[in-house]
Design an enzyme around this catalytic site. Structure first.
Site, PDB file in Angstrom:
ATOM      1  N   HIS A  82      -8.576   2.794  19.307  1.00 36.73           N
ATOM      2  CA  HIS A  82      -9.338   1.594  18.826  1.00 36.73           C
ATOM      3  C   HIS A  82      -9.654   1.880  17.370  1.00 36.73           C
ATOM      4  O   HIS A  82     -10.436   1.267  16.829  1.00 36.73           O
ATOM      5  CB  HIS A  82     -10.545   1.616  19.499  1.00 36.73           C
ATOM      6  CG  HIS A  82     -10.380   1.282  21.067  1.00 36.73           C
ATOM      7  ND1 HIS A  82      -9.814   0.032  21.460  1.00 36.73           N
ATOM      8  CD2 HIS A  82     -10.335   1.997  22.202  1.00 36.73           C
ATOM      9  CE1 HIS A  82      -9.525   0.128  22.652  1.00 36.73           C
ATOM     10  NE2 HIS A  82     -10.144   1.317  23.202  1.00 36.73           N
ATOM     11  N   LYS A 141     -31.377  27.651   9.248  1.00 46.98           N
ATOM     12  CA  LYS A 141     -31.078  27.983  10.747  1.00 46.98           C
ATOM     13  C   LYS A 141     -32.181  27.087  11.496  1.00 46.98           C
ATOM     14  O   LYS A 141     -31.925  26.734  12.728  1.00 46.98           O
ATOM     15  CB  LYS A 141     -31.415  29.330  11.251  1.00 46.98           C
ATOM     16  CG  LYS A 141     -31.114  29.943  12.331  1.00 46.98           C
ATOM     17  CD  LYS A 141     -29.604  29.795  12.751  1.00 46.98           C
ATOM     18  CE  LYS A 141     -29.435  30.201  14.347  1.00 46.98           C
ATOM     19  NZ  LYS A 141     -28.251  29.735  14.720  1.00 46.98           N
ATOM     20  N   LYS A 200     -18.892  22.622  14.107  1.00 48.85           N
ATOM     21  CA  LYS A 200     -18.756  23.845  13.591  1.00 48.85           C
ATOM     22  C   LYS A 200     -17.849  24.350  12.478  1.00 48.85           C
ATOM     23  O   LYS A 200     -18.109  24.721  11.560  1.00 48.85           O
ATOM     24  CB  LYS A 200     -17.970  24.996  14.753  1.00 48.85           C
ATOM     25  CG  LYS A 200     -18.591  25.824  15.755  1.00 48.85           C
ATOM     26  CD  LYS A 200     -19.959  26.343  15.454  1.00 48.85           C
ATOM     27  CE  LYS A 200     -21.048  25.674  15.191  1.00 48.85           C
ATOM     28  NZ  LYS A 200     -22.236  25.386  16.077  1.00 48.85           N
ATOM     29  N   ASN A 239     -44.424  26.940   4.389  1.00 41.57           N
ATOM     30  CA  ASN A 239     -43.569  26.197   4.723  1.00 41.57           C
ATOM     31  C   ASN A 239     -43.855  25.233   5.506  1.00 41.57           C
ATOM     32  O   ASN A 239     -44.853  24.813   6.074  1.00 41.57           O
ATOM     33  CB  ASN A 239     -43.051  27.158   6.259  1.00 41.57           C
ATOM     34  CG  ASN A 239     -41.672  27.019   6.684  1.00 41.57           C
ATOM     35  OD1 ASN A 239     -40.874  26.128   6.253  1.00 41.57           O
ATOM     36  ND2 ASN A 239     -41.275  27.591   7.790  1.00 41.57           N
ATOM     37  N   GLY A 240     -43.131  23.774   5.075  1.00 43.82           N
ATOM     38  CA  GLY A 240     -43.667  22.676   5.300  1.00 43.82           C
ATOM     39  C   GLY A 240     -43.505  21.716   4.184  1.00 43.82           C
ATOM     40  O   GLY A 240     -43.362  21.860   3.079  1.00 43.82           O
ATOM     41  N   GLU A 296     -19.342  22.532   9.114  1.00 39.54           N
ATOM     42  CA  GLU A 296     -20.664  23.224   8.631  1.00 39.54           C
ATOM     43  C   GLU A 296     -20.236  24.610   8.004  1.00 39.54           C
ATOM     44  O   GLU A 296     -20.902  25.067   7.068  1.00 39.54           O
ATOM     45  CB  GLU A 296     -21.817  23.445   9.438  1.00 39.54           C
ATOM     46  CG  GLU A 296     -21.650  24.213  10.932  1.00 39.54           C
ATOM     47  CD  GLU A 296     -22.974  24.200  11.817  1.00 39.54           C
ATOM     48  OE1 GLU A 296     -23.908  23.829  11.355  1.00 39.54           O
ATOM     49  OE2 GLU A 296     -22.669  24.555  12.823  1.00 39.54           O
ATOM     50  N   GLU A 335     -18.515  19.439  19.343  1.00 41.28           N
ATOM     51  CA  GLU A 335     -19.154  20.800  18.589  1.00 41.28           C
ATOM     52  C   GLU A 335     -18.049  21.594  17.876  1.00 41.28           C
ATOM     53  O   GLU A 335     -18.204  21.987  16.815  1.00 41.28           O
ATOM     54  CB  GLU A 335     -19.554  21.731  20.047  1.00 41.28           C
ATOM     55  CG  GLU A 335     -20.010  22.804  19.897  1.00 41.28           C
ATOM     56  CD  GLU A 335     -21.143  23.003  18.875  1.00 41.28           C
ATOM     57  OE1 GLU A 335     -21.647  21.881  18.506  1.00 41.28           O
ATOM     58  OE2 GLU A 335     -21.434  24.257  18.407  1.00 41.28           O
ATOM     59  N   CYS A 390     -38.125  27.556   6.132  1.00 44.21           N
ATOM     60  CA  CYS A 390     -38.163  28.843   5.134  1.00 44.21           C
ATOM     61  C   CYS A 390     -38.679  29.944   5.918  1.00 44.21           C
ATOM     62  O   CYS A 390     -39.064  29.793   6.833  1.00 44.21           O
ATOM     63  CB  CYS A 390     -39.376  28.523   3.912  1.00 44.21           C
ATOM     64  SG  CYS A 390     -39.191  26.979   2.996  1.00 44.21           S
ATOM     65  N   ARG A 425     -32.700  31.457   7.480  1.00 43.43           N
ATOM     66  CA  ARG A 425     -33.739  30.412   7.699  1.00 43.43           C
ATOM     67  C   ARG A 425     -33.921  29.215   6.282  1.00 43.43           C
ATOM     68  O   ARG A 425     -33.937  28.219   6.451  1.00 43.43           O
ATOM     69  CB  ARG A 425     -35.118  30.654   7.891  1.00 43.43           C
ATOM     70  CG  ARG A 425     -35.178  31.266   9.250  1.00 43.43           C
ATOM     71  CD  ARG A 425     -36.724  31.815   9.459  1.00 43.43           C
ATOM     72  NE  ARG A 425     -37.654  30.639   9.422  1.00 43.43           N
ATOM     73  CZ  ARG A 425     -38.229  30.147  10.322  1.00 43.43           C
ATOM     74  NH1 ARG A 425     -37.939  30.626  11.547  1.00 43.43           N
ATOM     75  NH2 ARG A 425     -39.089  28.873  10.581  1.00 43.43           N
ATOM     76  N   TRP A 463     -35.894  26.961   1.397  1.00 38.74           N
ATOM     77  CA  TRP A 463     -34.957  25.966   1.554  1.00 38.74           C
ATOM     78  C   TRP A 463     -35.683  24.532   1.008  1.00 38.74           C
ATOM     79  O   TRP A 463     -36.728  24.210   1.425  1.00 38.74           O
ATOM     80  CB  TRP A 463     -34.764  25.795   2.944  1.00 38.74           C
ATOM     81  CG  TRP A 463     -33.448  24.864   3.013  1.00 38.74           C
ATOM     82  CD1 TRP A 463     -32.317  25.234   3.470  1.00 38.74           C
ATOM     83  CD2 TRP A 463     -33.797  23.453   3.352  1.00 38.74           C
ATOM     84  NE1 TRP A 463     -31.425  24.154   3.668  1.00 38.74           N
ATOM     85  CE2 TRP A 463     -32.455  23.169   3.603  1.00 38.74           C
ATOM     86  CE3 TRP A 463     -34.878  22.502   3.301  1.00 38.74           C
ATOM     87  CZ2 TRP A 463     -32.047  21.598   4.027  1.00 38.74           C
ATOM     88  CZ3 TRP A 463     -34.532  21.221   3.771  1.00 38.74           C
ATOM     89  CH2 TRP A 463     -33.229  20.849   4.197  1.00 38.74           C
TER      90      TRP A 463
HETATM   91  C1  AGP Z   1     -25.699  24.243  14.779  1.00 36.03           C
HETATM   92  O1  AGP Z   1     -24.497  25.022  14.372  1.00 36.03           O
HETATM   93  C2  AGP Z   1     -26.415  23.815  13.591  1.00 36.03           C
HETATM   94  N1  AGP Z   1     -26.695  24.727  12.480  1.00 36.03           N
HETATM   95  C3  AGP Z   1     -27.481  22.733  13.977  1.00 36.03           C
HETATM   96  O2  AGP Z   1     -26.786  21.592  14.193  1.00 36.03           O
HETATM   97  C4  AGP Z   1     -28.630  23.021  15.025  1.00 36.03           C
HETATM   98  O3  AGP Z   1     -27.870  23.184  16.290  1.00 36.03           O
HETATM   99  C5  AGP Z   1     -29.674  21.987  15.094  1.00 36.03           C
HETATM  100  O4  AGP Z   1     -30.313  22.030  13.829  1.00 36.03           O
HETATM  101  C6  AGP Z   1     -30.450  22.176  15.952  1.00 36.03           C
HETATM  102  O5  AGP Z   1     -31.238  23.333  16.143  1.00 36.03           O
HETATM  103  P1  AGP Z   1     -32.375  24.076  17.341  1.00 36.03           P
HETATM  104  O6  AGP Z   1     -31.122  24.388  18.226  1.00 36.03           O
HETATM  105  O7  AGP Z   1     -33.021  25.245  16.761  1.00 36.03           O
HETATM  106  O8  AGP Z   1     -32.963  23.077  17.671  1.00 36.03           O
END
Ligand code: AGP
Length: 613
Positions: free
Chosen positions: A509, A608, A490, A100-101, A493, A486, A2, A27, A74
């Site tokens: 396989h 984030k 991308k 937050n938590g 997500e 990766e 959050c 966030r 969140w």
């Molecule tokens: C990346 O596009 C993602 N949103 C996610 O996988 C991110 O890389 C992961 O949560 C790790 O975050 P950090 O780099 O802040 O540790």
């Protein structure tokens, strides 16, 4: 996950808090709220959905005051709704908090508080904290003391910020464990509190970061920091060099697109000050690593989550090739619970954009408990992953706002390459010539990244063609195998298209069974030592009727013939190709999501900074 913002000063807190929340919306974004003390009373506005809903509510029902707190949520406990949104106000109406938590013992506390007559208005765990504070205030202690006593009762990791209409001259902020940061900002006659730097960067660059088990009493003039059990802690004020403009979208449609384009700059900044091209040396001074320590390493373990983990997989090839040290890569949420074989001669390296990812921080703690040397590659200055490490490499990319990480992926690829050279050099295992060659290769990065970025129109055309697909298979080999992971991450997500990634040699396989005209295959096949092998796997996919999108090196005629579409990348030293193969995949994911009209910067269910397990 959050976002938190607090203000105390002479100005109207409302626009400052809403503006700060806007910068933190990445966030968490399922609901938001604000509370200010107006003429001696707490005024509260909360709404479900994005911040814009709260902004509209505040327009209809304005509130103003010189002290206030705000939050974007969140959800963890309790569905996204106005009543579950923060801030949470107590029954007396005098105390309000943002949090937050996760209060791990909230059920037990709720039962206890209800038995004493407390009434809960939300389904959140957070509300227990405000009831606890009120209960303690009822015994006549100060707000500061009441917060301290309450924090002693809650289990878990937390960042909390509290204000009270009975003591309207202060904000109380505290941090326990790793549930996100708590930053104190120092202005002139005004002070700020936030969960992350961008929220308050417009107003001040002078900031302190709370450590776990610390609390701050913030007045208009200053902040007094203590441990939770009351011992004074001298405030260390850092000056943040980030450019506030970097946190603004500018002429780009989305932050993600802007951040993709910023890579030309961020990759230059990644090299600046670390690479001495004249003397062929790398200098990573903040790593605090010397030859004696470096020679002790018997292995390197890289641990991280998501995109950062993919960077780690590329780093394994770099470190093993350049420094010849066995390197493992592990997902942080696995590493922390698998009783890893780590000792005082292990170098544990974590990678994190936010520096606050709960699993990554727990992995660092696990490594530390096992006496390993712990290092980090981090973007967020002052974050926990930076502070608790023995040494760090700071990504030089500035704030990354789009939830999908882009520039904070390519920078650590280069950081890992620098780390591999630095390590090899300290251990005395790199010949003069190898060092010269590896460092020489770095010169091309900014130019080649720029070339990739200029090809956006061609990538957009491919995006237009495949925007309606439901599935896609990404393939790669060797150092570019993680780039397939990766690229697929991308796409899924931000576009919600099912994308799977495989090491290309594994296709036969199992996944080959999926290939038909409805399952496009995206294969990364630059001209490197895996090229011939990639070629034969691509031929196999073609023979099964698969639509082929290739990432290939300029001038590769075979790729031109085979591919239904080709995303061309310039020729580059093989160990650096992951940087350039990544850029078209970021742009492809971006354009598919943008064409589909999706919320690119704030995709559903994501945040984030993942500060919960
Ligand atoms: C990346 O596009 C993602 N949103 C996610 O996988 C991110 O890389 C992961 O949560 C790790 O975050 P950090 O780099 O802040 O540790």
């Amino acid at each position: 996950m959050c976002g938190i913002v607090g203000y105390i000063g002479e100005k109207n807190a409302t626009p400052i808090i809403l503006g700060g929340l806007k910068k933190l919306e990445y966030r968490g974004y399922d609901s938001a709220g604000i509370a200010v003390i107006e003429e001696g009373n707490i005024e509260l506005r909360r709404d479900v959905g994005k911040l814009v809903n709260l902004e509209k509510l505040v327009e209809q029902q304005p509130l103003s005051g010189k002290i206030g707190i705000g939050h974007t949520r969140w959800a963890t406990h309790g569905a996204p709704s106005a009543k579950n949104a923060h801030p949470h106000i107590g029954e007396t109406g005098d105390v309000v908090i943002v949090h937050n938590g996760i209060v791990e013992n909230y059920l037990e506390l709720k039962e206890e508080l209800e038995a004493e007559g407390a009434h809960f208005n939300s389904e959140t765990d957070t509300e227990t904290i405000v009831h606890l504070i009120e209960r303690n205030l009822g015994s006549g202690v100060s707000l500061e003391k009441a917060v301290r006593l309450s924090l002693q009762r809650i289990k878990g990791a937390h960042g909390i910020v509290v204000i009270s209409s009975k003591e309207p001259d202060k904000i109380i902020a505290a941090r326990i464990g790793n549930a996100g940061g708590v930053v104190i900002g120092y202005g002139e006659g005004e002070m700020f509190v936030a969960s992350d730097i961008p929220a308050i960067l417009e107003y001040t660059r002078r900031m302190s970061f709370l450590e776990s088990q610390q609390m701050a009493v913030v007045t208009r003039e200053n902040a007094t920091i203590t441990t939770l059990d009351g011992k004074a802690v001298p405030a260390k004020i850092d000056t943040i060099a980030w450019d506030p403009v970097a946190a603004v979208k500018g002429n780009y449609r989305h932050f993600m697109q802007k951040e993709i384009h910023e890579q030309a700059r961020s990759l230059i900044d990644t090299l600046t000050g670390r690479v001495d091209f004249e003397n062929n040396r790398i200098n990573l001074m903040n790593l605090n690593l010397d030859a004696e320590k470096a020679r002790k390493f018997n292995k390197v373990i890289i641990t991280a989550c998501g995109t950062a983990y993919h960077a780690g997989l590329v780093g394994k090839t770099m470190i093993e090739t350049i420094a010849r040290i066995p390197t493992e890569v592990d997902i942080a949420s696995e590493f922390r619970y698998r009783d890893p074989l780590v000792d005082e001669n292990t170098c544990v390296l974590t990678i994190s954009q936010s520096g606050e990812t709960a699993d990554t921080l727990a992995a660092m703690e696990e490594a530390r408990n096992k006496k390993a040397m712990v290092f980090s590659i981090v973007n967020a200055i002052g974050s926990q992953a930076m502070r608790v490490a023995d040494g760090y490499i700071s990504m030089q990319v500035g704030p990354e706002i789009g939830v999908a990480s882009t520039k904070a992926f390519t920078a650590p690829l280069v950081d890992l390459y620098l780390f591999a050279i630095y390590l090899a050099d300290l251990r005395g295992t790199l010949s003069e010539e190898e060092r010269y060659r590896s460092i020489y290769d770095l010169r091309v990065i900014p130019d080649l990244a720029g070339k990739c970025l200029k090809r956006e129109d061609a990538v957009r055309e491919v995006a237009e063609k495949i925007k309606d697909i439901h599935n896609i298979l990404y393939l790669g080999r060797g150092i570019n195998m993680p780039i397939a992971y990766e690229g697929a991450l991308k796409l899924k997500e931000i576009s919600y298209i099912h994308a799977e990634a495989y090491p290309a040699g594994e296709m036969k396989h199992g996944p080959i069974a999926l290939i038909d005209q409805d399952m496009p295959v995206l294969a990364i096949m630059p001209k490197d030592q895996w090229y011939e092998k990639m070629l034969s796997q691509v031929e196999q996919a073609k023979a099964r009727g698969g639509i082929l999108i290739l990432v290939a090196t300029d001038g590769d005629e075979r790729a031109g013939e085979l591919g239904d579409d080709v995303l061309w990348i310039p020729e580059a030293p093989w160990m650096l190709t992951p940087v350039f193969a990544t850029i078209p995949l970021q742009m492809l994911a971006y354009h598919i999501a943008a064409i589909r009209g999706l919320d690119v910067d704030q995709p559903r269910n994501l945040a984030k900074s993942v500060t919960v397990e």
